[in-house]
Design a protein around this motif. Structure first.
Motif, PDB file in Angstrom:
ATOM      1  N   ALA A 142       0.826  -1.206   0.000  1.00 26.65           N
ATOM      2  CA  ALA A 142       0.000   0.000   0.000  1.00 26.65           C
ATOM      3  C   ALA A 142       0.861   1.256   0.000  1.00 26.65           C
ATOM      4  N   HIS A 143       1.851   1.294   0.860  1.00 27.10           N
ATOM      5  CA  HIS A 143       2.668   2.498   0.972  1.00 27.10           C
ATOM      6  C   HIS A 143       3.602   2.685  -0.216  1.00 27.10           C
ATOM      7  N   ARG A 144       4.064   1.600  -0.795  1.00 28.14           N
ATOM      8  CA  ARG A 144       4.861   1.718  -2.026  1.00 28.14           C
ATOM      9  C   ARG A 144       3.997   2.271  -3.161  1.00 28.14           C
ATOM     10  N   ALA A 145       2.763   1.778  -3.279  1.00 29.31           N
ATOM     11  CA  ALA A 145       1.877   2.230  -4.349  1.00 29.31           C
ATOM     12  C   ALA A 145       1.456   3.695  -4.167  1.00 29.31           C
ATOM     13  N   ALA A 146       1.278   4.116  -2.934  1.00 30.20           N
ATOM     14  CA  ALA A 146       0.819   5.478  -2.655  1.00 30.20           C
ATOM     15  C   ALA A 146       1.949   6.508  -2.686  1.00 30.20           C
ATOM     16  N   ALA A 147       3.199   6.059  -2.609  1.00 33.45           N
ATOM     17  CA  ALA A 147       4.345   6.968  -2.471  1.00 33.45           C
ATOM     18  C   ALA A 147       4.394   8.089  -3.513  1.00 33.45           C
ATOM     19  N   PRO A 148       4.194   7.808  -4.810  1.00 31.06           N
ATOM     20  CA  PRO A 148       4.267   8.920  -5.772  1.00 31.06           C
ATOM     21  C   PRO A 148       3.240  10.024  -5.502  1.00 31.06           C
ATOM     22  N   LEU A 149       2.023   9.656  -5.136  1.00 31.25           N
ATOM     23  CA  LEU A 149       1.002  10.663  -4.847  1.00 31.25           C
ATOM     24  C   LEU A 149       1.292  11.397  -3.544  1.00 31.25           C
ATOM     25  N   VAL A 150       1.815  10.681  -2.565  1.00 25.73           N
ATOM     26  CA  VAL A 150       2.163  11.317  -1.290  1.00 25.73           C
ATOM     27  C   VAL A 150       3.295  12.322  -1.511  1.00 25.73           C
ATOM     28  N   GLN A 151       4.271  11.956  -2.337  1.00 20.97           N
ATOM     29  CA  GLN A 151       5.367  12.879  -2.632  1.00 20.97           C
ATOM     30  C   GLN A 151       4.870  14.103  -3.397  1.00 20.97           C
TER      31      GLN A 151
END
Length: 142
Positions: A69-78
């Protein structure tokens, strides 16, 4: 020193505090916190917990789901961190250089857009993370 414009005085609790100071500091804190949490999640340094990170029933189901989940969300979080940081810089510039005639339009725009765009990106990141966590649980047979 000139008196602040009527629009500016409406925002000020006193003549010593700029109306963008608190929202701009908030954007700066949001940017740094989101950047650090997003980086930790992407790198796998953010272990599954109930305090920090994207917490849905799917992401909390297993360590593998949490990591996916956190790997997939990382680009949007950044991106959310970058947008919040950009609006913090815009807020600082607006405090320093906005002409009094523009204050009534510039200040609310900086505040609303500065928070709305990162929050929308973080909500989208949560959806992406939940989907990735669900897929990881399906692959793991949970």
């Amino acid at each position: 020193m000139d008196e602040p414009s009527l629009a500016l005085r409406a925002w000020l609790p006193s003549n010593d505090v700029h109306p963008l100071l608190t929202p701009t500091l908030g954007l700066l804190i949001l940017s740094v916190a989101t950047l650090l949490i997003g980086k930790a999640g992407r790198d796998g340094a953010l272990g599954r917990n109930r305090t920090v990170g994207i917490r849905t029933s799917a992401t909390l189901a297993s360590d593998a789901a949490w990591r996916a989940a956190h790997r997939a969300a990382a680009p949007l979080v950044q991106k959310a961190a970058a947008v919040a940081g950009t609006f913090a810089v815009v807020g600082i510039a607006a405090m320093l250089w906005t002409p009094p005639a523009w204050e009534a339009a510039v200040f609310p725009t900086v505040v609303v857009m500065g928070y709305a765009i990162p929050v929308a990106l973080l909500v989208r990141a949560m959806v992406v993370a939940d989907r990735a966590a669900t897929e990881a649980a399906t692959v793991d047979g949970e």
